[in-house]
Design an enzyme around this catalytic site. Structure first.
Site, PDB file in Angstrom:
ATOM      1  N   CYS A  43       0.781  -1.351   0.034  1.00  0.00           N
ATOM      2  CA  CYS A  43      -0.017  -0.028  -0.047  1.00  0.00           C
ATOM      3  C   CYS A  43       0.899   1.221  -0.207  1.00  0.00           C
ATOM      4  O   CYS A  43       0.780   2.226  -0.594  1.00  0.00           O
ATOM      5  CB  CYS A  43      -1.079   0.115   1.118  1.00  0.00           C
ATOM      6  SG  CYS A  43      -1.700   1.434   1.440  1.00  0.00           S
ATOM      7  N   CYS A  48      -1.466   1.541  -3.333  1.00  0.00           N
ATOM      8  CA  CYS A  48      -2.438   2.735  -2.929  1.00  0.00           C
ATOM      9  C   CYS A  48      -1.747   4.170  -3.021  1.00  0.00           C
ATOM     10  O   CYS A  48      -2.414   4.921  -3.603  1.00  0.00           O
ATOM     11  CB  CYS A  48      -3.152   2.547  -1.717  1.00  0.00           C
ATOM     12  SG  CYS A  48      -3.590   0.767  -1.394  1.00  0.00           S
ATOM     13  N   LYS A  51       0.188   5.104  -6.292  1.00  0.00           N
ATOM     14  CA  LYS A  51      -0.703   5.402  -7.122  1.00  0.00           C
ATOM     15  C   LYS A  51      -1.638   6.318  -7.267  1.00  0.00           C
ATOM     16  O   LYS A  51      -1.694   7.094  -8.395  1.00  0.00           O
ATOM     17  CB  LYS A  51      -1.597   4.083  -7.153  1.00  0.00           C
ATOM     18  CG  LYS A  51      -2.648   3.920  -8.291  1.00  0.00           C
ATOM     19  CD  LYS A  51      -3.987   4.314  -7.902  1.00  0.00           C
ATOM     20  CE  LYS A  51      -4.478   4.062  -6.606  1.00  0.00           C
ATOM     21  NZ  LYS A  51      -4.988   2.697  -6.383  1.00  0.00           N
ATOM     22  N   TYR A 178      -8.459  -3.680 -11.604  1.00  0.00           N
ATOM     23  CA  TYR A 178      -7.890  -2.275 -10.908  1.00  0.00           C
ATOM     24  C   TYR A 178      -6.766  -1.665 -11.459  1.00  0.00           C
ATOM     25  O   TYR A 178      -7.016  -0.395 -12.014  1.00  0.00           O
ATOM     26  CB  TYR A 178      -7.706  -2.616  -9.338  1.00  0.00           C
ATOM     27  CG  TYR A 178      -8.991  -3.123  -8.586  1.00  0.00           C
ATOM     28  CD1 TYR A 178      -9.597  -2.064  -7.597  1.00  0.00           C
ATOM     29  CD2 TYR A 178      -9.639  -4.295  -8.388  1.00  0.00           C
ATOM     30  CE1 TYR A 178     -10.593  -2.279  -7.056  1.00  0.00           C
ATOM     31  CE2 TYR A 178     -10.624  -4.465  -7.664  1.00  0.00           C
ATOM     32  CZ  TYR A 178     -11.169  -3.539  -6.756  1.00  0.00           C
ATOM     33  OH  TYR A 178     -12.174  -3.680  -6.034  1.00  0.00           O
ATOM     34  N   GLU A 182      -6.556   1.684 -13.542  1.00  0.00           N
ATOM     35  CA  GLU A 182      -5.911   2.861 -13.063  1.00  0.00           C
ATOM     36  C   GLU A 182      -4.892   3.539 -13.565  1.00  0.00           C
ATOM     37  O   GLU A 182      -4.865   4.687 -14.105  1.00  0.00           O
ATOM     38  CB  GLU A 182      -5.696   2.601 -11.479  1.00  0.00           C
ATOM     39  CG  GLU A 182      -6.807   2.027 -10.590  1.00  0.00           C
ATOM     40  CD  GLU A 182      -6.817   2.166  -9.279  1.00  0.00           C
ATOM     41  OE1 GLU A 182      -5.447   1.570  -8.790  1.00  0.00           O
ATOM     42  OE2 GLU A 182      -7.672   2.049  -8.510  1.00  0.00           O
ATOM     43  N   HIS A 437     -27.101  21.440  -2.107  1.00  0.00           N
ATOM     44  CA  HIS A 437     -27.036  21.909  -3.572  1.00  0.00           C
ATOM     45  C   HIS A 437     -26.192  23.011  -3.586  1.00  0.00           C
ATOM     46  O   HIS A 437     -26.036  23.945  -2.734  1.00  0.00           O
ATOM     47  CB  HIS A 437     -28.643  22.551  -3.856  1.00  0.00           C
ATOM     48  CG  HIS A 437     -28.617  22.855  -5.175  1.00  0.00           C
ATOM     49  ND1 HIS A 437     -28.820  22.031  -6.061  1.00  0.00           N
ATOM     50  CD2 HIS A 437     -28.951  24.124  -5.708  1.00  0.00           C
ATOM     51  CE1 HIS A 437     -28.934  22.741  -7.211  1.00  0.00           C
ATOM     52  NE2 HIS A 437     -29.052  24.059  -7.043  1.00  0.00           N
ATOM     53  N   GLU A 442     -25.752  15.334  -4.428  1.00  0.00           N
ATOM     54  CA  GLU A 442     -27.343  15.289  -3.956  1.00  0.00           C
ATOM     55  C   GLU A 442     -28.270  14.478  -4.966  1.00  0.00           C
ATOM     56  O   GLU A 442     -29.224  14.199  -4.460  1.00  0.00           O
ATOM     57  CB  GLU A 442     -27.729  16.880  -4.341  1.00  0.00           C
ATOM     58  CG  GLU A 442     -27.861  17.284  -5.549  1.00  0.00           C
ATOM     59  CD  GLU A 442     -28.109  18.782  -5.863  1.00  0.00           C
ATOM     60  OE1 GLU A 442     -29.172  19.230  -5.317  1.00  0.00           O
ATOM     61  OE2 GLU A 442     -27.408  19.533  -6.444  1.00  0.00           O
TER      62      GLU A 442
HETATM   63  P1  NDP Z   1      -7.614  -7.718 -10.810  1.00  0.00           P
HETATM   64  O1  NDP Z   1      -8.127  -9.068 -10.177  1.00  0.00           O
HETATM   65  O2  NDP Z   1      -8.394  -6.666 -10.462  1.00  0.00           O
HETATM   66  O3  NDP Z   1      -7.508  -8.088 -12.384  1.00  0.00           O
HETATM   67  C1  NDP Z   1      -7.004  -9.191 -12.887  1.00  0.00           C
HETATM   68  C2  NDP Z   1      -7.101  -8.995 -14.513  1.00  0.00           C
HETATM   69  O4  NDP Z   1      -6.164  -9.830 -14.970  1.00  0.00           O
HETATM   70  C3  NDP Z   1      -8.563  -9.534 -14.675  1.00  0.00           C
HETATM   71  O5  NDP Z   1      -8.945  -8.611 -15.614  1.00  0.00           O
HETATM   72  C4  NDP Z   1      -8.328 -10.810 -15.084  1.00  0.00           C
HETATM   73  O6  NDP Z   1      -9.348 -11.324 -16.280  1.00  0.00           O
HETATM   74  C5  NDP Z   1      -6.825 -10.740 -15.816  1.00  0.00           C
HETATM   75  N1  NDP Z   1      -6.044 -11.886 -15.656  1.00  0.00           N
HETATM   76  C6  NDP Z   1      -5.917 -12.963 -14.870  1.00  0.00           C
HETATM   77  N2  NDP Z   1      -5.161 -13.856 -14.917  1.00  0.00           N
HETATM   78  C7  NDP Z   1      -4.732 -13.537 -16.422  1.00  0.00           C
HETATM   79  C8  NDP Z   1      -3.986 -14.327 -17.445  1.00  0.00           C
HETATM   80  N3  NDP Z   1      -3.147 -15.554 -16.775  1.00  0.00           N
HETATM   81  N4  NDP Z   1      -3.868 -13.919 -18.467  1.00  0.00           N
HETATM   82  C9  NDP Z   1      -4.379 -12.993 -18.887  1.00  0.00           C
HETATM   83  N5  NDP Z   1      -4.966 -12.103 -18.124  1.00  0.00           N
HETATM   84  C10 NDP Z   1      -5.222 -12.418 -16.819  1.00  0.00           C
HETATM   85  O7  NDP Z   1      -6.186  -7.768 -10.344  1.00  0.00           O
HETATM   86  P2  NDP Z   1      -5.129  -6.736 -10.479  1.00  0.00           P
HETATM   87  O8  NDP Z   1      -3.855  -7.001 -10.614  1.00  0.00           O
HETATM   88  O9  NDP Z   1      -5.413  -5.274 -11.219  1.00  0.00           O
HETATM   89  O10 NDP Z   1      -5.156  -5.939  -8.718  1.00  0.00           O
HETATM   90  C11 NDP Z   1      -4.774  -6.891  -7.897  1.00  0.00           C
HETATM   91  C12 NDP Z   1      -5.783  -6.826  -6.759  1.00  0.00           C
HETATM   92  O11 NDP Z   1      -5.399  -5.722  -5.838  1.00  0.00           O
HETATM   93  C13 NDP Z   1      -7.098  -6.278  -7.145  1.00  0.00           C
HETATM   94  O12 NDP Z   1      -7.853  -7.393  -7.098  1.00  0.00           O
HETATM   95  C14 NDP Z   1      -7.404  -5.413  -6.034  1.00  0.00           C
HETATM   96  O13 NDP Z   1      -8.001  -6.397  -4.738  1.00  0.00           O
HETATM   97  C15 NDP Z   1      -6.104  -4.906  -5.485  1.00  0.00           C
HETATM   98  N6  NDP Z   1      -6.066  -3.499  -5.748  1.00  0.00           N
HETATM   99  C16 NDP Z   1      -7.161  -2.468  -5.394  1.00  0.00           C
HETATM  100  C17 NDP Z   1      -6.937  -1.310  -5.778  1.00  0.00           C
HETATM  101  C18 NDP Z   1      -7.838  -0.490  -5.352  1.00  0.00           C
HETATM  102  O14 NDP Z   1      -8.501  -0.561  -4.267  1.00  0.00           O
HETATM  103  N7  NDP Z   1      -8.176   0.878  -5.909  1.00  0.00           N
HETATM  104  C19 NDP Z   1      -6.048  -0.837  -6.581  1.00  0.00           C
HETATM  105  C20 NDP Z   1      -5.083  -1.708  -7.115  1.00  0.00           C
HETATM  106  C21 NDP Z   1      -5.326  -3.038  -6.794  1.00  0.00           C
HETATM  107  P3  NDP Z   1     -10.562 -12.015 -15.621  1.00  0.00           P
HETATM  108  O15 NDP Z   1     -11.457 -11.041 -15.265  1.00  0.00           O
HETATM  109  O16 NDP Z   1     -10.995 -12.689 -17.131  1.00  0.00           O
HETATM  110  O17 NDP Z   1     -10.212 -13.008 -14.580  1.00  0.00           O
END
Ligand code: NDP
Length: 448
Positions: A43, A48, A51, A178, A182, A437, A442
């Site tokens: 984080c 976080c 970022k 995510y 982002e 407002h 709102e």
């Molecule tokens: P996410 O789980 O959000 O997204 C992963 C993405 O990668 C999905 O689109 C998934 O596809 C795809 N994917 C997974 N495996 C493969 C693969 N082998 N080949 C190709 N594509 C793949 O993970 P992130 O890495 O973006 O973030 C990790 C975690 O960190 C998040 O889940 C969240 O909990 C946390 N995070 C939170 C934030 C916030 O609160 N604002 C900001 C950043 C991270 P599919 O959907 O098909 O599975």
């Protein structure tokens, strides 16, 4: 006198580990925490916090343009990545210092080494020193996962992106979650030509469909490219450092930075957990009970390493509950209901409670209220971008069971509204509240 060197040995000084250490120490425990990298964890060091600062930095691109419509004489402005990068990294250093101070002031010993579990009450440090502990807490977080594709080693992850030498001209981001959305927003604003490559046709699985669709539509209008249902063939690196991403379906993509944002795997490899009989699930996550206890009586785990909800505030709550339970004579579990979350995309989106699809499945009859509006600031700035708020109401009880929104400041607004959803308030309670407002928020009390 204790039979052990310490009452609590924590592996990993991230959000969950630091909170657990501090609270356990405040309850009177003798605590040591091992951290092989930097105090603060994902984080603070590479997630976080830096970022969000990049998001603020990137937002100026549009703010400076919009300022002209509000009467400001803004000359053409240049952007220097290295200034933003170094200031952000400087802030990370400052926060790491604060975290260290907190641990010091609670007399928690910080051991800057890798620690592995060599028994239910024993740890071995990288230097070879062994220590005994009455309890061990594993809080090692998660680590970026890379797809199995030839040439994947040429890509970076969110671990390295904060340290880039220069702002990429062409960037490919793999994933649709995510991190992908982002960083697509950040680098697009900073002038990079961004392409998101996703294995399915769905972005941000788990969020409400209308809100996800709106993000896709706005992102495409801004100029972010998308390749859906994409299958990699291989990644080639050219002599000049640029890359060619070859796809099984579709044209190759040229870029100078490739970033994987394809999920994060619990960080359990090589921790020696088998030496204490700590059971893992099929994804390598540590299995725990409601009180964060593993299959070994003396070993607990909190945060991303348990792969329950990969969010900082959840890890912090788990760490706190663990310390109160084991050292504070106050057994506590974490309530996982109605956790609000946000994606700091551009614009950001946020949600709490059930999506429309979930509510229809679980409740049968639901009422949906939406507000699809152009924020006042966007109107004067000449931006077409529209915000979307959606409220899901249980038709039987009139309770608001979900709120989902995309638009400026959506996470800030949703945090407050999440209290009402968590408290089980009804649509009537929202209607009874007088609008503030003029504001975007709102809309929440004016939904018809
Ligand atoms: P996410 O789980 O959000 O997204 C992963 C993405 O990668 C999905 O689109 C998934 O596809 C795809 N994917 C997974 N495996 C493969 C693969 N082998 N080949 C190709 N594509 C793949 O993970 P992130 O890495 O973006 O973030 C990790 C975690 O960190 C998040 O889940 C969240 O909990 C946390 N995070 C939170 C934030 C916030 O609160 N604002 C900001 C950043 C991270 P599919 O959907 O098909 O599975």
């Amino acid at each position: 006198m204790s039979d052990y060197d310490v009452d609590l040995f924590v592996i990993g000084a991230g959000s969950g580990g630091v909170r657990a250490s501090r609270v356990a120490a405040a309850h009177g425990a003798k605590v040591a925490v091992a951290e092989e990298f930097r105090v603060g964890g994902t984080c603070v060091i590479r997630g976080c916090v830096p970022k969000k600062l990049l998001i603020y930095g990137a937002h100026f691109a549009e703010d400076l343009k919009d300022a002209r419509r509000f009467g400001w004489n803004v000359p053409d402005c240049g952007f220097e990545w290295t200034t933003l990068r170094d200031n952000v990294l400087g802030e990370v250093d400052r926060l790491e210092g604060l975290y260290k101070n907190t641990l010091d002031s609670h007399k928690v010993e910080v051991i800057p080494e890798r620690a592995t579990v060599t028994g239910p009450h024993e740890l071995t440090l990288a230097s070879g020193r062994t220590l005994t502990a009455k309890y061990i807490l594993v809080a090692t977080g998660a680590w970026p996962m890379l797809p199995d594709v030839e040439g994947a080693e040429h890509g970076i992850t969110s671990n390295e992106v904060f340290h880039l030498d220069k702002c990429p001209e062409r960037m490919v981001i793999v994933g649709g979650g995510y991190i992908a959305n982002e960083f697509a927003g950040i680098f697009h604003q900073l002038g990079t030509h961004v392409t998101i490559v996703n294995r399915s046709g769905t972005l941000l699985r788990g969020y409400d469909e209308s809100v996800r669709d709106r993000l896709l539509q706005i992102s495409m209008t801004k100029g972010i490219n998308f390749r859906f249902n994409a299958e990699f063939e291989k990644i080639e690196k050219n002599e000049d450092g640029t890359m060619c991403i070859r796809m099984k379906n579709g044209d190759p993509i040229a870029c100078d930075t490739l970033m994987f944002a394809t999920g994060r795997r619990p960080h359990t490899d090589g921790l020696g957990l088998e030496n204490a009989g700590v059971a893992l699930d099929e994804k390598g996550a540590i299995k725990v009970d409601d009180y964060n206890k593993t299959s070994c009586e003396s070993i607990y785990a909190v945060g991303d390493v348990t792969n329950r909800v990969q969010l900082t505030p959840v890890a912090i709550r788990e760490g706190h509950a663990f310390a109160d339970t084991v050292f504070g004579d106050n057994p506590r579990t974490v309530d996982y209901g109605c956790i609000p979350s946000a994606v700091f995309s551009h614009p950001p989106l946020a949600g709490v409670g059930m999506t429309e699809a979930e509510a229809r499945n679980k409740l049968g009859t639901v009422k949906i209220y939406t507000s699809d509006f152009r924020p006042m600031k966007n109107v004067l700035a000449g931006r077409e971008e529209r915000a979307l708020y959606k409220m899901i109401v249980d038709a039987t009880t009139n309770r608001v069971v979900g709120l989902h929104m995309i638009g400026p400041d959506a996470p800030e607004i949703l945090q407050a509204a999440a209290i009402a959803v968590k408290a089980g308030l009804t649509k009537q309670d929202f209607d009874d509240t007088v609008a503030l407002h003029p504001s975007m928020a709102e809309e929440l009390v004016l939904l018809k």
